[in-house]
Design a protein around this motif. Structure first.
Motif, short mmCIF file in Angstrom:
data_model
loop_
_atom_site.label_atom_id
_atom_site.label_comp_id
_atom_site.label_asym_id
_atom_site.label_seq_id
_atom_site.Cartn_x
_atom_site.Cartn_y
_atom_site.Cartn_z
N VAL A 105 0.84 -1.20 0.00
CA VAL A 105 0.00 0.00 0.00
C VAL A 105 0.87 1.25 0.00
N THR A 106 1.90 1.25 0.83
CA THR A 106 2.80 2.40 0.93
C THR A 106 3.50 2.67 -0.40
N ALA A 107 3.98 1.61 -1.03
CA ALA A 107 4.68 1.76 -2.31
C ALA A 107 3.76 2.33 -3.38
N ALA A 108 2.53 1.86 -3.42
CA ALA A 108 1.59 2.34 -4.44
C ALA A 108 1.27 3.82 -4.24
N LEU A 109 1.03 4.21 -3.02
CA LEU A 109 0.65 5.60 -2.75
C LEU A 109 1.80 6.57 -3.00
N THR A 110 2.98 6.20 -2.54
CA THR A 110 4.12 7.11 -2.69
C THR A 110 4.60 7.20 -4.14
N ALA A 111 4.27 6.19 -4.96
CA ALA A 111 4.70 6.21 -6.36
C ALA A 111 3.73 6.96 -7.26
N HIS A 112 2.52 7.22 -6.80
CA HIS A 112 1.51 7.85 -7.65
C HIS A 112 1.84 9.33 -7.86
N GLU A 113 1.86 9.76 -9.10
CA GLU A 113 2.29 11.12 -9.41
C GLU A 113 1.32 12.19 -8.91
N LEU A 114 0.09 11.82 -8.61
CA LEU A 114 -0.88 12.81 -8.15
C LEU A 114 -1.03 12.84 -6.63
N ILE A 115 -0.24 12.02 -5.93
CA ILE A 115 -0.34 11.98 -4.46
C ILE A 115 0.92 12.56 -3.85
N SER A 116 0.74 13.59 -3.05
CA SER A 116 1.84 14.20 -2.30
C SER A 116 1.65 13.88 -0.83
N VAL A 117 2.69 13.34 -0.20
CA VAL A 117 2.60 12.93 1.20
C VAL A 117 3.23 13.99 2.10
N GLU A 118 2.50 14.39 3.13
CA GLU A 118 3.03 15.33 4.12
C GLU A 118 2.96 14.67 5.49
N ARG A 119 4.10 14.57 6.14
CA ARG A 119 4.18 13.98 7.48
C ARG A 119 4.01 15.08 8.51
N ASP A 120 2.76 15.29 8.90
CA ASP A 120 2.47 16.35 9.86
C ASP A 120 1.19 16.02 10.61
N GLU A 121 0.99 16.67 11.75
CA GLU A 121 -0.23 16.50 12.51
C GLU A 121 -1.18 17.64 12.20
N VAL A 122 -2.36 17.30 11.74
CA VAL A 122 -3.41 18.30 11.52
C VAL A 122 -4.19 18.42 12.82
N LYS A 123 -4.15 19.60 13.41
CA LYS A 123 -4.74 19.77 14.74
C LYS A 123 -6.13 20.39 14.73
N SER A 124 -6.54 20.93 13.58
CA SER A 124 -7.86 21.54 13.55
C SER A 124 -8.43 21.50 12.14
N LEU A 125 -9.73 21.58 12.04
CA LEU A 125 -10.40 21.65 10.74
C LEU A 125 -9.99 22.92 10.00
N ASP A 126 -9.88 24.02 10.73
CA ASP A 126 -9.59 25.31 10.11
C ASP A 126 -8.25 25.33 9.39
N ALA A 127 -7.32 24.46 9.83
CA ALA A 127 -5.98 24.48 9.24
C ALA A 127 -5.99 24.20 7.74
N LEU A 128 -6.98 23.44 7.27
CA LEU A 128 -7.03 23.09 5.85
C LEU A 128 -8.18 23.76 5.12
N LEU A 129 -9.06 24.41 5.84
CA LEU A 129 -10.20 25.08 5.21
C LEU A 129 -9.88 26.55 4.97
N THR A 130 -8.89 26.77 4.14
CA THR A 130 -8.39 28.13 3.93
C THR A 130 -9.02 28.84 2.74
N SER A 131 -9.90 28.15 2.01
CA SER A 131 -10.58 28.78 0.87
C SER A 131 -11.97 28.20 0.73
N ASP A 132 -12.82 28.91 -0.03
CA ASP A 132 -14.19 28.46 -0.19
C ASP A 132 -14.28 27.13 -0.94
N ASP A 133 -13.31 26.85 -1.79
CA ASP A 133 -13.34 25.62 -2.58
C ASP A 133 -12.45 24.53 -1.98
#
Length: 464
Positions: A105-133
């Motif tokens: 599973v890891t190999a497939a995801l990291t090899a896909h050209e449209l998937i970018s992996v970020e190793r971070d902790e998301v602590k709130s909903l607002d952190a990613l809801l930065t635009s209307d879309d």
């Protein structure tokens, strides 16, 4: 095209990211491990299996989870594709070598050209809801971090519910005493490779069983923290000692039932049996089926070595217990898993109120497909309720039957979630079907209807 953010790299998050990317939608996959560790995980791999290594029955004709397997395969599931090469003997069940599986599973995801992996902790909903879309899928699983859980609670005004999920021990195969234990599947049922001996069986006579039950009842248990008290167990994954407390025969009619087994060396069926299932591809590790536990480690080693055949057992992993959290999804989510209070957010996986690896992955797959259709400007409806996928969505979004008190509890996929069907009453030979035969015919009819209806849904739900 702006990416969809997927938070959590477990079974659901992996499937969501895969579905989005394969529809041509870019993905940012957030996984906090290894930056922030959890109490249950041991690696930073995607789709790490933290409990059993079994995806349960693979028989789509007679089992609801087997039907779910087949539906997911037809939708291009990454989990099901990765499970095949990682499969280990388990009778009619689909069990995997957990490392081979998560590596794939890891190999497939990291090899896909449209998937970018970020190793971070998301602590709130607002952190990613930065635009209307903005578009976000939260698939943070049963161990959602306290900060993120608080953020969700603040937005929804609903308290998250919780239950305990326990982990079964794993035994080194070369420490099993095969002078006592033997290999056999129940009723000699063949697995995909024709194997009729996928399980190791440790027999008990009546006196041994009663002594074992007494030891379970007396064994030292894990003490819960104040915030964990009064949290209900999930009935489908009760700790072995909790089952023992319910009565001396509970285990003998549960995970220790001896039906379908015969110890050929003595020519009798045992009074009770402990089964072990292969846990890795090499066959060097076996897990104790149904033996999830909250016993303290010392008590586990002492009590489980009372089992005939395991008197010298070496444990690769002892059992454990952790708290699972899930949303009151029927109140909070719409039919495409969007948060009613914030439609830019979807939830997927175990946090929605499904139970089991495959069910969690299925919800991730659907959340990914729903989010992809939205990004691509295409209409998409949930799968029909007659399918396993549709039945699960209906359960978590309100199309379920409550316990009469209006409460919502986690659920494995089962045919009880499907709409009724007029099952055949007579066999091909014209003979009237009775009892188990009629039950099998009904399940087959429901499964065939499901796959037919799924095909029709897929014709109108193409994403590319």
């Amino acid at each position: 095209m702006k990416p969809v953010h997927v938070v959590g790299g477990g079974m659901a998050g992996s499937e969501a990211a895969w579905a989005l990317a394969n529809a041509g939608v870019p993905v940012v996959l957030h996984e906090m491990r290894p930056v922030v560790k959890t109490d249950a995980h041991h690696t930073d791999k995607f789709a790490e299996l933290v409990c059993s290594n079994s995806f349960r029955s693979d028989d789509w004709r007679g089992n609801a989870v087997g039907l779910l397997h087949e539906e997911m395969r037809r939708l291009g599931s990454l989990v099901m594709a990765s499970a095949g090469p990682a499969q280990v003997p388990a009778g009619s069940a689909l069990a995997v070598d957990r490392d081979v599986f998560s590596d794939a599973v890891t190999a497939a995801l990291t090899a896909h050209e449209l998937i970018s992996v970020e190793r971070d902790e998301v602590k709130s909903l607002d952190a990613l809801l930065t635009s209307d879309d903005a578009s976000v899928i939260f698939a943070t699983g049963p161990l959602t971090s306290p900060a993120l859980a608080d953020s969700i609670r603040n937005l929804t005004g609903e308290d998250s519910l919780a239950f305990f999920d326990a982990i079964a021990p794993i035994v080194h195969a070369d420490s099993i005493n095969f002078d006592i234990a033997w290999k056999q599947s129940r009723y000699d049922k063949e697995g995909p490779g024709g194997d009729k001996a996928a399980y190791v069986n440790c027999p008990m006579d009546k006196a041994q069983y009663e002594t074992f039950i007494a030891a379970l009842n007396a064994g030292a248990k894990t003490e819960f923290k104040d915030w964990e008290k009064n949290t209900p167990y999930f009935e489908g994954c009760l700790p072995i000692e909790v089952m023992a407390e319910r009565g001396p025969e509970t285990l003998r009619f549960g995970p220790m039932k001896p039906v379908g087994l015969m110890d050929a060396r003595v020519g009798t069926r045992p009074y009770a049996v402990v089964q072990l299932r292969q846990d890795n591809k090499l066959g060097t590790l076996f897990n104790m089926v149904g033996f999830q536990t909250k016993l303290k480690y010392g008590a586990q080693e002492e009590i489980f070595r009372m089992i005939p055949g395991l008197e010298n057992a070496r444990f690769a992993r002892l059992g454990g217990i952790h708290r699972n959290t899930f949303l009151n999804s029927p109140r909070l989510l719409d039919s495409t898993l969007r948060l009613k209070a914030e439609p830019r957010v979807r939830f997927a996986g175990q946090v929605t109120g499904v139970e089991g690896y495959v069910e969690s992955a299925a919800m991730g797959m659907l959340a990914g497909r729903f989010a992809a259709a939205e990004r691509l400007g295409r209409a998409i409806e949930p799968p029909p309720h007659t399918t396993a996928l549709g039945a699960l969505v209906a359960h978590v979004t309100g199309g379920h039957i409550t316990d009469g008190k209006g409460s919502f509890q986690p659920m494995n996929v089962n045919f009880g979630l499907f709409p009724p069907i007029d099952a055949p009453t007579h066999g091909p030979d014209g003979k009237k079907l009775k009892g188990e035969e009629r039950g099998r015919a009904k399940k087959l009819a429901m499964a065939e209807r499901a796959l037919e209806d799924l095909a029709g849904w897929l014709d109108g739900a193409s994403l590319r």
